[in-house]
Motif scaffolding. Structure first.
Motif, PDB file in Angstrom:
ATOM      1  N   ASN A 208       0.789  -1.232   0.000  1.00  0.00           N
ATOM      2  CA  ASN A 208       0.000   0.000   0.000  1.00  0.00           C
ATOM      3  C   ASN A 208       0.822   1.284   0.000  1.00  0.00           C
ATOM      4  O   ASN A 208       0.262   2.369   0.173  1.00  0.00           O
ATOM      5  CB  ASN A 208      -0.958   0.017   1.200  1.00  0.00           C
ATOM      6  N   TYR A 209       2.131   1.200  -0.206  1.00  0.00           N
ATOM      7  CA  TYR A 209       2.912   2.425  -0.426  1.00  0.00           C
ATOM      8  C   TYR A 209       4.181   2.085  -1.204  1.00  0.00           C
ATOM      9  O   TYR A 209       4.656   0.939  -1.191  1.00  0.00           O
ATOM     10  CB  TYR A 209       3.236   3.156   0.883  1.00  0.00           C
ATOM     11  N   VAL A 210       4.697   3.098  -1.896  1.00  0.00           N
ATOM     12  CA  VAL A 210       5.909   2.923  -2.700  1.00  0.00           C
ATOM     13  C   VAL A 210       6.828   4.118  -2.489  1.00  0.00           C
ATOM     14  O   VAL A 210       6.384   5.201  -2.076  1.00  0.00           O
ATOM     15  CB  VAL A 210       5.578   2.790  -4.206  1.00  0.00           C
TER      16      VAL A 210
ATOM     17  N   PHE B 203      -2.651   7.578  -6.399  1.00  0.00           N
ATOM     18  CA  PHE B 203      -2.233   8.173  -5.130  1.00  0.00           C
ATOM     19  C   PHE B 203      -3.321   9.123  -4.625  1.00  0.00           C
ATOM     20  O   PHE B 203      -4.275   9.443  -5.329  1.00  0.00           O
ATOM     21  CB  PHE B 203      -0.931   8.948  -5.305  1.00  0.00           C
ATOM     22  N   VAL B 204      -3.150   9.576  -3.374  1.00  0.00           N
ATOM     23  CA  VAL B 204      -3.965  10.685  -2.879  1.00  0.00           C
ATOM     24  C   VAL B 204      -3.142  11.939  -3.159  1.00  0.00           C
ATOM     25  O   VAL B 204      -2.325  12.372  -2.348  1.00  0.00           O
ATOM     26  CB  VAL B 204      -4.287  10.525  -1.376  1.00  0.00           C
ATOM     27  N   TRP B 205      -3.360  12.486  -4.342  1.00  0.00           N
ATOM     28  CA  TRP B 205      -2.513  13.548  -4.897  1.00  0.00           C
ATOM     29  C   TRP B 205      -3.359  14.818  -5.006  1.00  0.00           C
ATOM     30  O   TRP B 205      -4.336  14.868  -5.749  1.00  0.00           O
ATOM     31  CB  TRP B 205      -2.023  13.115  -6.275  1.00  0.00           C
ATOM     32  N   VAL B 206      -3.000  15.857  -4.257  1.00  0.00           N
ATOM     33  CA  VAL B 206      -3.799  17.083  -4.196  1.00  0.00           C
ATOM     34  C   VAL B 206      -2.945  18.255  -4.693  1.00  0.00           C
ATOM     35  O   VAL B 206      -1.895  18.554  -4.121  1.00  0.00           O
ATOM     36  CB  VAL B 206      -4.300  17.361  -2.766  1.00  0.00           C
TER      37      VAL B 206
ATOM     38  N   SER C 294       1.433  10.614   2.665  1.00  0.00           N
ATOM     39  CA  SER C 294       2.547   9.749   3.063  1.00  0.00           C
ATOM     40  C   SER C 294       2.375   9.430   4.548  1.00  0.00           C
ATOM     41  O   SER C 294       2.965  10.083   5.414  1.00  0.00           O
ATOM     42  CB  SER C 294       3.886  10.451   2.811  1.00  0.00           C
ATOM     43  N   GLN C 295       1.578   8.390   4.839  1.00  0.00           N
ATOM     44  CA  GLN C 295       1.257   8.062   6.237  1.00  0.00           C
ATOM     45  C   GLN C 295       2.337   7.252   6.924  1.00  0.00           C
ATOM     46  O   GLN C 295       2.320   7.139   8.154  1.00  0.00           O
ATOM     47  CB  GLN C 295      -0.056   7.274   6.305  1.00  0.00           C
ATOM     48  N   PHE C 296       3.257   6.680   6.157  1.00  0.00           N
ATOM     49  CA  PHE C 296       4.205   5.753   6.762  1.00  0.00           C
ATOM     50  C   PHE C 296       5.611   6.359   6.762  1.00  0.00           C
ATOM     51  O   PHE C 296       5.860   7.307   7.485  1.00  0.00           O
ATOM     52  CB  PHE C 296       4.128   4.406   6.026  1.00  0.00           C
ATOM     53  N   GLN C 297       6.492   5.857   5.969  1.00  0.00           N
ATOM     54  CA  GLN C 297       7.863   6.365   6.002  1.00  0.00           C
ATOM     55  C   GLN C 297       7.992   7.635   5.151  1.00  0.00           C
ATOM     56  O   GLN C 297       7.254   7.831   4.188  1.00  0.00           O
ATOM     57  CB  GLN C 297       8.821   5.295   5.470  1.00  0.00           C
ATOM     58  N   ASP C 298       8.951   8.455   5.548  1.00  0.00           N
ATOM     59  CA  ASP C 298       9.233   9.641   4.741  1.00  0.00           C
ATOM     60  C   ASP C 298       9.713   9.200   3.362  1.00  0.00           C
ATOM     61  O   ASP C 298      10.550   8.286   3.225  1.00  0.00           O
ATOM     62  CB  ASP C 298      10.324  10.497   5.402  1.00  0.00           C
ATOM     63  N   GLY C 299       9.196   9.868   2.343  1.00  0.00           N
ATOM     64  CA  GLY C 299       9.607   9.533   0.987  1.00  0.00           C
ATOM     65  C   GLY C 299       8.861   8.353   0.400  1.00  0.00           C
ATOM     66  O   GLY C 299       9.171   7.931  -0.730  1.00  0.00           O
ATOM     67  N   PHE C 300       7.887   7.812   1.121  1.00  0.00           N
ATOM     68  CA  PHE C 300       7.050   6.707   0.619  1.00  0.00           C
ATOM     69  C   PHE C 300       5.598   7.186   0.609  1.00  0.00           C
ATOM     70  O   PHE C 300       5.117   7.756   1.597  1.00  0.00           O
ATOM     71  CB  PHE C 300       7.198   5.467   1.495  1.00  0.00           C
ATOM     72  N   TYR C 301       4.910   6.947  -0.500  1.00  0.00           N
ATOM     73  CA  TYR C 301       3.601   7.539  -0.716  1.00  0.00           C
ATOM     74  C   TYR C 301       2.512   6.467  -0.778  1.00  0.00           C
ATOM     75  O   TYR C 301       2.681   5.417  -1.428  1.00  0.00           O
ATOM     76  CB  TYR C 301       3.618   8.367  -2.001  1.00  0.00           C
ATOM     77  N   ASP C 302       1.393   6.776  -0.111  1.00  0.00           N
ATOM     78  CA  ASP C 302       0.288   5.818  -0.013  1.00  0.00           C
ATOM     79  C   ASP C 302      -0.354   5.558  -1.374  1.00  0.00           C
ATOM     80  O   ASP C 302      -0.524   6.484  -2.183  1.00  0.00           O
ATOM     81  CB  ASP C 302      -0.790   6.348   0.933  1.00  0.00           C
TER      82      ASP C 302
END
Length: 560
Positions: free
Chosen positions: A188-190, A210-213, A243-251
């Motif tokens: 669920n993230y990359v 993505f959740v891209w705004v 990016s709910q998890f690691q920095d630089g990784f996107y949901d």
């Protein structure tokens, strides 16, 4: 000369004999009586009664007339035809009945459980730490599956030569055994350097994954990083991306068509490499709210000292357990099943809210195999449970769905549990579900191979695979039975206390039972009568040793 006299019975005589009624009472017909005198010397006479109307009565054929046809060739042949025909038809009916019995479809024997339900499964670390000795480690517990974790950063890189080679080596390691390879995936993230993110930067249509705004100067919502106190929004190319998890990784939006195709391709490729099972992580985050509303504070916070800047302060209804999650997971399950009917797809964590994982159009059906739910393993392994084991087990099975085949995570057993680890293994392994045994936990290290061999034999029985589960309230003991009609039943009893307890089970169970297996510490107590495998015991007199378990087998009583 023979003299004949003809006398007709008069109507008056008829009426006199029948009564004085009207014409309707007269005889419908009249008989003619003839007296024929014979020899006048002897006074013999013959009486001939005929019908006045002249209609001859049927008298049949005499014996002499019949005998004329006894040897007639036509009638002899006809009788033989009927005789042979009768026995031929009888023989044909007999043969037909036999063929129907032989050819009729038989009641299909119950199919054994699929390999991933038979279990147990051995849980290892990441694929980077896999080694040849792992096969023997898994075989010690008679595992049917070996679980390894694929790093999240490699989920969408399985087609790269380096990752593919690593997975092939892992599968080849287990080829000579009956153990199948299972991977834990985090889809669920990359990372920023992934192909999905790079394509989204170049093509706006790809940003639907993505959740891209875009067009905002501040974070769109108050969503925070999981477990942290910082905003879950990161700026990327002048836009905000979740990016709910690691920095630089996107949901990723796992319900988007782009990701369904991308991750579906990952699953199909891994099945092609020989992987037969998948456990997904972070599944509660797979569906995200499109409305981009702020989270509200939780009505039941875990910690009252948490403030608005803390993740635990909110209920996270915008980012977790969204409606339709079960359907999304079922789409991926279908992809796996289409790639291999023997493969399965499940979760690697507690699903917490089982109803969300059910299909929207099929009541009670889950979108995954082998859900993981509840805290029963933790409660069972406590030295002094804070709630009734019976009630907690009953509630766990009910909430998960009475037909669910759960994963029992042995890693949840407390390290300082006072209970014999073999007792916990025996008790949990007979519940509907599959044990997941971490090889670095006490349930692996402190339980002998002999105990797991007994567990394997019991789990292969018809009463376990296809039998009914019946819980018995026998506080402080907790007990249940597994029984299938026509097969011996199993009664499993666990004593969580530090003193011997009588098996005060009030039910229709027979009193006389046979010992099947017991925990390794059962006979270590002087004030408890020793038991032996295949030994006979009386249920009403049995005392269960402290922190121990015993499994008894019995022949069910016949219903009157």
């Amino acid at each position: 000369m023979v003299q004949e006299e003809k006398i007709a019975v008069a109507d008056g005589a008829d009426e006199q004999m029948l009564g004085s009624g009207g014409p309707e009472q007269k005889l419908a017909g009249r008989d003619e009586v003839k007296f024929i005198k014979g020899d006048h010397q002897n006074g013999d006479a013959k009486i001939d009664i005929g019908n006045v109307n002249g209609k001859a009565a049927f008298t049949g054929m005499s014996k002499e007339e019949l005998m004329k046809y006894a040897n007639d060739p036509f009638w002899v042949r006809l009788r033989w035809i009927f005789f042979v025909g009768f026995w031929a038809i009888w023989a044909a009916m007999l043969v037909g009945a036999i063929l129907i019995i032989i050819g009729a479809p038989k009641c299909a024997a119950p199919q054994p459980l699929p390999w991933f339900k038979r279990g147990p499964h051995a849980k290892f670390a990441g694929i980077d730490a896999a080694k040849p000795d792992d096969v023997q480690t898994a075989q010690k517990i008679h595992a049917t599956g070996a679980i390894y974790e694929l790093p999240a950063a490699l989920t969408y890189s399985v087609k790269s030569p380096e990752v593919e080679k690593q997975i092939k080596q892992l599968v080849a390691q287990y080829e000579a055994s009956d153990v199948k390879v299972i991977l834990d995936l985090t889809p669920n993230y990359v990372g920023k350097e992934s192909k999905l993110v790079q394509e989204a930067l170049e093509n706006q249509e790809k940003r639907a994954a993505f959740v891209w705004v875009s067009g905002r100067t501040s974070p769109p919502t108050n969503w925070l990083k999981v477990g942290g106190n910082r905003s879950a929004w990161e700026q990327l190319d002048g836009s905000y991306v979740l990016s709910q998890f690691q920095d630089g990784f996107y949901d990723l939006k796992m319900n988007s068509t782009l990701i369904r195709n991308e991750f579906g391709g990952v699953l199909r490729h891994l099945v092609g490499l020989g992987v037969q099972g998948f456990r997904l992580k972070n599944t509660k985050f797979f569906v995200l709210s499109d409305s981009l509303e702020d989270e509200v504070n939780s009505a039941v916070p875990k910690d009252l000292n948490l403030g608005p800047s803390e993740y635990g302060f909110y209920d996270h209804k915008q980012t977790t357990f969204q409606s339709g999650l079960g359907d999304v997971l079922y789409d991926y399950l279908s992809i796996v099943k289409n790639a291999s009917a023997d493969a399965f797809l499940s979760v690697a964590e507690d699903i917490i809210q089982p109803q969300v994982y059910q299909l929207s159009d099929v009541a009670g059906a889950n979108g995954i195999d082998l859900p993981m739910y509840g805290d029963f393993v933790k409660v069972l392994s406590k030295s002094k449970p804070e709630k009734s084991l019976f009630k907690d087990l009953e509630n766990t099975l009910f909430q998960a769905g009475n037909g669910s085949w759960l994963q029992w995570n042995f890693r949840d057993v407390y390290v300082d549990t006072p209970h014999d680890p073999s007792a916990l293994a025996l008790f949990l392994s007979m519940l509907p579900g599959v044990p997941v045994v971490s090889v670095d936990a006490i349930e692996y290290q402190n339980v002998t191979e002999k105990t797991y061999k007994h567990i394997e034999q019991l789990r292969h029985s018809a009463s376990y695979m296809h039998g009914e589960l019946q819980l018995y309230e026998a506080d402080p003991l907790v007990a249940f039975s597994r029984i299938k009609s026509g097969n011996p039943g199993y009664l499993v009893i666990f004593n969580p206390t530090d003193s011997p307890q009588s098996s005060n089970i009030t039910s229709e169970l027979p009193d006389k039972m046979t010992v099947s297996v017991f925990s390794e510490n059962f006979n270590n107590y002087e004030d408890v009568e020793k038991v032996t495998p295949l030994g006979k015991v009386s249920l009403s007199e049995l005392k269960v040793a402290p922190q121990s378990a015993i499994i008894l087998t019995y022949v069910p009583k016949k219903a009157e």
